[in-house]
Design a protein around this motif. Sequence first.
Motif, PDB file in Angstrom:
ATOM      1  N   LYS A  78       0.413  -0.945  -0.185  1.00 51.14           N
ATOM      2  CA  LYS A  78      -0.075  -0.057  -0.120  1.00 51.14           C
ATOM      3  C   LYS A  78       1.270   0.848   0.189  1.00 51.14           C
ATOM      4  O   LYS A  78       0.898   2.078  -0.676  1.00 51.14           O
ATOM      5  N   ASP A  79       1.981   1.128   0.297  1.00 50.53           N
ATOM      6  CA  ASP A  79       3.045   2.622   0.871  1.00 50.53           C
ATOM      7  C   ASP A  79       3.986   1.665   0.643  1.00 50.53           C
ATOM      8  O   ASP A  79       4.772   1.361   1.622  1.00 50.53           O
ATOM      9  N   ALA A 107      -2.712   0.985  -5.324  1.00 52.29           N
ATOM     10  CA  ALA A 107      -3.696   2.445  -4.476  1.00 52.29           C
ATOM     11  C   ALA A 107      -4.640   1.549  -3.559  1.00 52.29           C
ATOM     12  O   ALA A 107      -4.558   2.311  -2.756  1.00 52.29           O
ATOM     13  N   ARG A 108      -4.802   0.350  -3.789  1.00 56.73           N
ATOM     14  CA  ARG A 108      -5.152  -0.393  -2.724  1.00 56.73           C
ATOM     15  C   ARG A 108      -6.009  -1.950  -2.948  1.00 56.73           C
ATOM     16  O   ARG A 108      -5.120  -2.607  -3.611  1.00 56.73           O
ATOM     17  N   LEU A 109      -5.823  -2.617  -1.724  1.00 57.35           N
ATOM     18  CA  LEU A 109      -5.015  -4.410  -1.612  1.00 57.35           C
ATOM     19  C   LEU A 109      -6.746  -4.302  -0.866  1.00 57.35           C
ATOM     20  O   LEU A 109      -7.327  -3.467   0.170  1.00 57.35           O
ATOM     21  N   PRO A 110      -7.279  -5.764  -0.522  1.00 54.40           N
ATOM     22  CA  PRO A 110      -8.094  -6.345  -0.347  1.00 54.40           C
ATOM     23  C   PRO A 110      -8.028  -5.931   1.769  1.00 54.40           C
ATOM     24  O   PRO A 110      -7.116  -6.414   2.046  1.00 54.40           O
ATOM     25  N   LYS A 111      -9.294  -5.249   2.183  1.00 55.68           N
ATOM     26  CA  LYS A 111      -9.612  -5.380   3.343  1.00 55.68           C
ATOM     27  C   LYS A 111      -8.886  -4.022   3.927  1.00 55.68           C
ATOM     28  O   LYS A 111      -8.496  -4.220   4.889  1.00 55.68           O
ATOM     29  N   ASP A 112      -8.598  -3.289   2.506  1.00 52.50           N
ATOM     30  CA  ASP A 112      -7.407  -2.138   2.999  1.00 52.50           C
ATOM     31  C   ASP A 112      -6.125  -2.216   4.010  1.00 52.50           C
ATOM     32  O   ASP A 112      -5.700  -2.347   4.838  1.00 52.50           O
ATOM     33  N   VAL A 113      -6.016  -3.504   3.703  1.00 57.80           N
ATOM     34  CA  VAL A 113      -4.381  -4.432   4.260  1.00 57.80           C
ATOM     35  C   VAL A 113      -2.853  -3.777   3.912  1.00 57.80           C
ATOM     36  O   VAL A 113      -3.017  -2.751   2.539  1.00 57.80           O
ATOM     37  N   GLN A 114      -1.658  -3.412   4.263  1.00 57.95           N
ATOM     38  CA  GLN A 114      -1.090  -3.024   3.763  1.00 57.95           C
ATOM     39  C   GLN A 114       0.112  -3.827   2.693  1.00 57.95           C
ATOM     40  O   GLN A 114       1.380  -3.464   2.103  1.00 57.95           O
TER      41      GLN A 114
END
Length: 124
Positions: A78-79, A107-114
């Motif tokens: 994510k970063d 930009a984004r991963l499932p479940k907003d994980v890192q």
Amino acid sequence: MKTVMTNQAPAAIGPYAQGIIVNNMFYSSGQIPLTPQGELIEGDIVDQTHQVFANIKAVLAEAGTSLDQVVKTTVFMKDMNDFVAMNEVYASYFDDHKPARSAVEVARLPKDVQVEIEVIALVK
């Protein structure tokens, strides 16, 4: 072709398998920091990367292989500012064996994980 599924890693959260074996090669789906019970590890990139590797090791074991047979990994982050911390954890799972790797910021991963990691490995 053989589908690989284990309850030692989180169940797929969509219409896909945890992994597939084709011609003595194992291809994993991306693993995110969920426990086998489906609980999200909400710690930092270090905690999340350790859980991802626990999941990877579980699906590799079910496929009849291991981390020392991994030939390629892809790391989605994510970063990219977390790369150094993720890389330290990653390196702890690969001693002398260093598979090929790609690492990309998304930009984004499932479940907003890192972090999410997928692997390709030889099956003995």
